[in-house]
Write a protein that holds these residues in place. Structure first.
Motif, PDB file in Angstrom:
ATOM      1  N   SER A  97       0.804  -1.220   0.000  1.00 30.76           N
ATOM      2  CA  SER A  97       0.000   0.000   0.000  1.00 30.76           C
ATOM      3  C   SER A  97       0.843   1.279   0.000  1.00 30.76           C
ATOM      4  N   GLN A  98       2.156   1.149   0.189  1.00 31.61           N
ATOM      5  CA  GLN A  98       3.008   2.331   0.184  1.00 31.61           C
ATOM      6  C   GLN A  98       3.464   2.667  -1.229  1.00 31.61           C
ATOM      7  N   SER A 118      -2.399   4.580 -13.990  1.00 31.42           N
ATOM      8  CA  SER A 118      -3.096   5.171 -12.839  1.00 31.42           C
ATOM      9  C   SER A 118      -2.232   5.208 -11.585  1.00 31.42           C
ATOM     10  N   ARG A 119      -1.148   4.412 -11.546  1.00 32.03           N
ATOM     11  CA  ARG A 119      -0.316   4.323 -10.336  1.00 32.03           C
ATOM     12  C   ARG A 119       1.101   4.851 -10.540  1.00 32.03           C
ATOM     13  N   THR A 120       1.425   5.273 -11.766  1.00 32.87           N
ATOM     14  CA  THR A 120       2.818   5.581 -12.098  1.00 32.87           C
ATOM     15  C   THR A 120       3.019   7.058 -12.373  1.00 32.87           C
ATOM     16  N   SER A 167       0.541   2.652  -4.216  1.00 41.02           N
ATOM     17  CA  SER A 167      -0.324   1.538  -3.801  1.00 41.02           C
ATOM     18  C   SER A 167       0.239   0.185  -4.215  1.00 41.02           C
ATOM     19  N   VAL A 168       1.482  -0.055  -3.859  1.00 41.43           N
ATOM     20  CA  VAL A 168       2.133  -1.285  -4.303  1.00 41.43           C
ATOM     21  C   VAL A 168       1.566  -2.507  -3.594  1.00 41.43           C
ATOM     22  N   THR A 169       1.653  -3.639  -4.290  1.00 44.06           N
ATOM     23  CA  THR A 169       1.271  -4.940  -3.752  1.00 44.06           C
ATOM     24  C   THR A 169       2.441  -5.893  -3.972  1.00 44.06           C
ATOM     25  N   PRO A 170       2.391  -7.087  -3.396  1.00 45.81           N
ATOM     26  CA  PRO A 170       3.477  -8.049  -3.639  1.00 45.81           C
ATOM     27  C   PRO A 170       3.689  -8.348  -5.127  1.00 45.81           C
TER      28      PRO A 170
END
Length: 122
Positions: free
Chosen positions: A15-16, A67-69, A86-89
């Protein structure tokens, strides 16, 4: 000889935000007609182009990550940076920066950094 070097945290919590910087030597990031890319390779998978910032500051993103970059640059330091929110594994990968040469008939990624491992884990 152009050289690129990635830097940033090797471990990010879910999530960070993931933040990486690429320092370029031997050439200016404002020189026509180059674009400076971020590419990643998750374990056991192929290379994925994430986005780029061109010599004139224009930015381009993969539709799947747009959308996240965010890609930005600091011309005074000859650096460009990647932020992935909003990173995930599933964002665990080796992250590379690279130069794209767009002066010819087709683009060529001709110089790469050595890559940096980023693991997303709590």
């Amino acid at each position: 000889q152009v050289q690129l070097q990635e830097s940033g945290p090797g471990l990010v919590k879910p999530s960070q935000m993931l933040s990486l910087t690429c320092t370029v030597s031997g050439g200016s990031i404002t020189t026509s007609y180059y674009a400076w890319s971020w590419i990643r390779q998750p374990p056991g998978k192929g290379l994925e182009w994430m986005g780029a910032i061109a010599y004139d500051g224009s930015t381009y993103y993969s539709p799947s990550l747009k959308s996240r970059t965010s890609i930005s640059r600091d011309t005074s330091k000859n650096q460009f940076s990647l932020q992935l929110s909003s990173v995930t594994p599933e964002d665990t990968a080796v992250y590379y920066c690279a130069r794209g040469d767009y002066s010819g008939s087709y683009p060529v990624l001709d110089y790469w950094g050595q890559g940096t491992q980023v693991t997303v884990s709590s």
